[in-house]
Design a protein around this motif. Sequence first.
Motif, mmCIF file in Angstrom:
data_model
loop_
_atom_site.group_PDB
_atom_site.id
_atom_site.type_symbol
_atom_site.label_atom_id
_atom_site.label_comp_id
_atom_site.label_asym_id
_atom_site.label_seq_id
_atom_site.Cartn_x
_atom_site.Cartn_y
_atom_site.Cartn_z
ATOM 1 N N ASP A 171 11.704 12.240 -4.056
ATOM 2 C CA ASP A 171 10.691 13.009 -3.329
ATOM 3 C C ASP A 171 10.102 12.113 -2.249
ATOM 4 O O ASP A 171 10.109 10.883 -2.373
ATOM 5 C CB ASP A 171 9.602 13.495 -4.282
ATOM 6 C CG ASP A 171 8.776 14.625 -3.686
ATOM 7 O OD1 ASP A 171 9.196 15.192 -2.649
ATOM 8 O OD2 ASP A 171 7.716 14.947 -4.248
ATOM 9 N N ASP A 201 2.488 14.064 0.053
ATOM 10 C CA ASP A 201 3.789 14.633 -0.295
ATOM 11 C C ASP A 201 4.129 15.698 0.744
ATOM 12 O O ASP A 201 3.313 16.562 1.047
ATOM 13 C CB ASP A 201 3.690 15.250 -1.694
ATOM 14 C CG ASP A 201 5.037 15.660 -2.263
ATOM 15 O OD1 ASP A 201 5.870 16.167 -1.499
ATOM 16 O OD2 ASP A 201 5.239 15.503 -3.481
ATOM 17 N N VAL A 205 11.199 19.614 -3.411
ATOM 18 C CA VAL A 205 12.580 19.273 -3.756
ATOM 19 C C VAL A 205 13.279 20.404 -4.503
ATOM 20 O O VAL A 205 14.486 20.620 -4.336
ATOM 21 C CB VAL A 205 12.590 17.977 -4.597
ATOM 22 C CG1 VAL A 205 13.967 17.718 -5.175
ATOM 23 C CG2 VAL A 205 12.127 16.800 -3.747
ATOM 24 N N SER A 210 17.774 16.733 -2.924
ATOM 25 C CA SER A 210 16.682 16.063 -2.198
ATOM 26 C C SER A 210 17.292 15.241 -1.063
ATOM 27 O O SER A 210 17.880 15.792 -0.164
ATOM 28 C CB SER A 210 15.802 15.227 -3.137
ATOM 29 O OG SER A 210 16.526 14.221 -3.811
#
Length: 408
Positions: A171, A201, A205, A210
């Motif tokens: 991530d 963030d 995902v 990802s």
Amino acid sequence: MKRTILILLALSVVAPVSAKGRKADYRVTFPSRDNAVVIGDVPAWAKGAAVFCDGREIPSQLDDLDGDGCYEELVFVYEGLPLGFRGEAAGQPPVEVGFRVLYFAEERAADYPVRVNAQMWLKNPDKSLREVAAAESDKDDMYRRLHHHGPAFESELAAYRVYFDKKQSIDTYGKKRPGLELRETMWYPTDEQLRAGSGHDNLRVFGSISVGALKGWDDRRQRMVHITEMNRREARIRAAGPVRTVVDMRVEGWRYGGRELNMTSRYILYAGHQDVQAEHRIEGECRDLLFTTGVMKIRDGFTATLRDSVLVSTGCDYPENDSVKWERERMALVTVVPGRQIVSRTDDAASHLVQLRPDAGGRIDCRFWAFWRKNGWLRSEDWESGAGLASLGDWASYLSRPRVERLK
């Protein structure tokens, strides 16, 4: 200016060798813009080191990567590549630079700036957090037992975390300005921190690849395979600065393709870098098995293959389910893989993928990047299209690492 630069170190401009130190001279060849140097012949007795170039000390770091109590690698980032240098892939000759290293038998205190950070936080029963360097389980239960769901690491330019679960996906956390901030935001900034300019963030995902994660591949169903049936998982922070972070995600007894494998995925991030080196080491009989990596498909986006071994995805989506508080974010993801190991290029519903086979040593290495609209040091027009991303550099050239030669 000569197109190839060789800096010869003279004893008169380097710090004197103490009775407890031993010198070693190296020539480093830079075939690309990758300026992260790894010296792997560290003496077994060395407890400290200092690196010099042209009489000036360069911040460096000694790492014990296997936990045996001895340092295996000395690393540093060289900031002196010529302005405009793009490397051999762009038709320029490589740059050669000389370095002197002093190795010491005792620990050496050095006040280097801390330019990277790695962290992992275990949740206590009372909901407080305890920082740990390693965590393990023989169940699929660590995702919720760890704050931000796994280890996280950052440089001044970017931050990433690895999910400690069957996906082991990466991530991304975008920054609006250079600097370290995960110690303060803990990946989830408060409203006050957001107003003050912190990053956050910036990618959902879901169940995708990802960016840069390595998974299995079901060739019959044409889709990726998560790491489900296994005996044990481990996450370990091997190094946490000041020059680089090294994070290992290991799975043992992975039952995949009718075999039982062990796999260690090592993620390395250097100071001043936005790219991550991913080194996947597979133990067991795996030569005829397929694995897959790539970039996820981002909503309202497209993908561009700049070269056979480079995948790029851009798009715009909400980073959180709460679309009132969070605005849509424009992202760009890049993954570069070794072209000689590619077997096929088959996407699935969620990701743009390549299928690969490990090399003779069971290795699959790649690099990956994440960019977003709010990066304060990039122009949005530079990366919002495949052509713009191409102008930022020859991505595949980053697989060419600096070459180190010890001089007699």
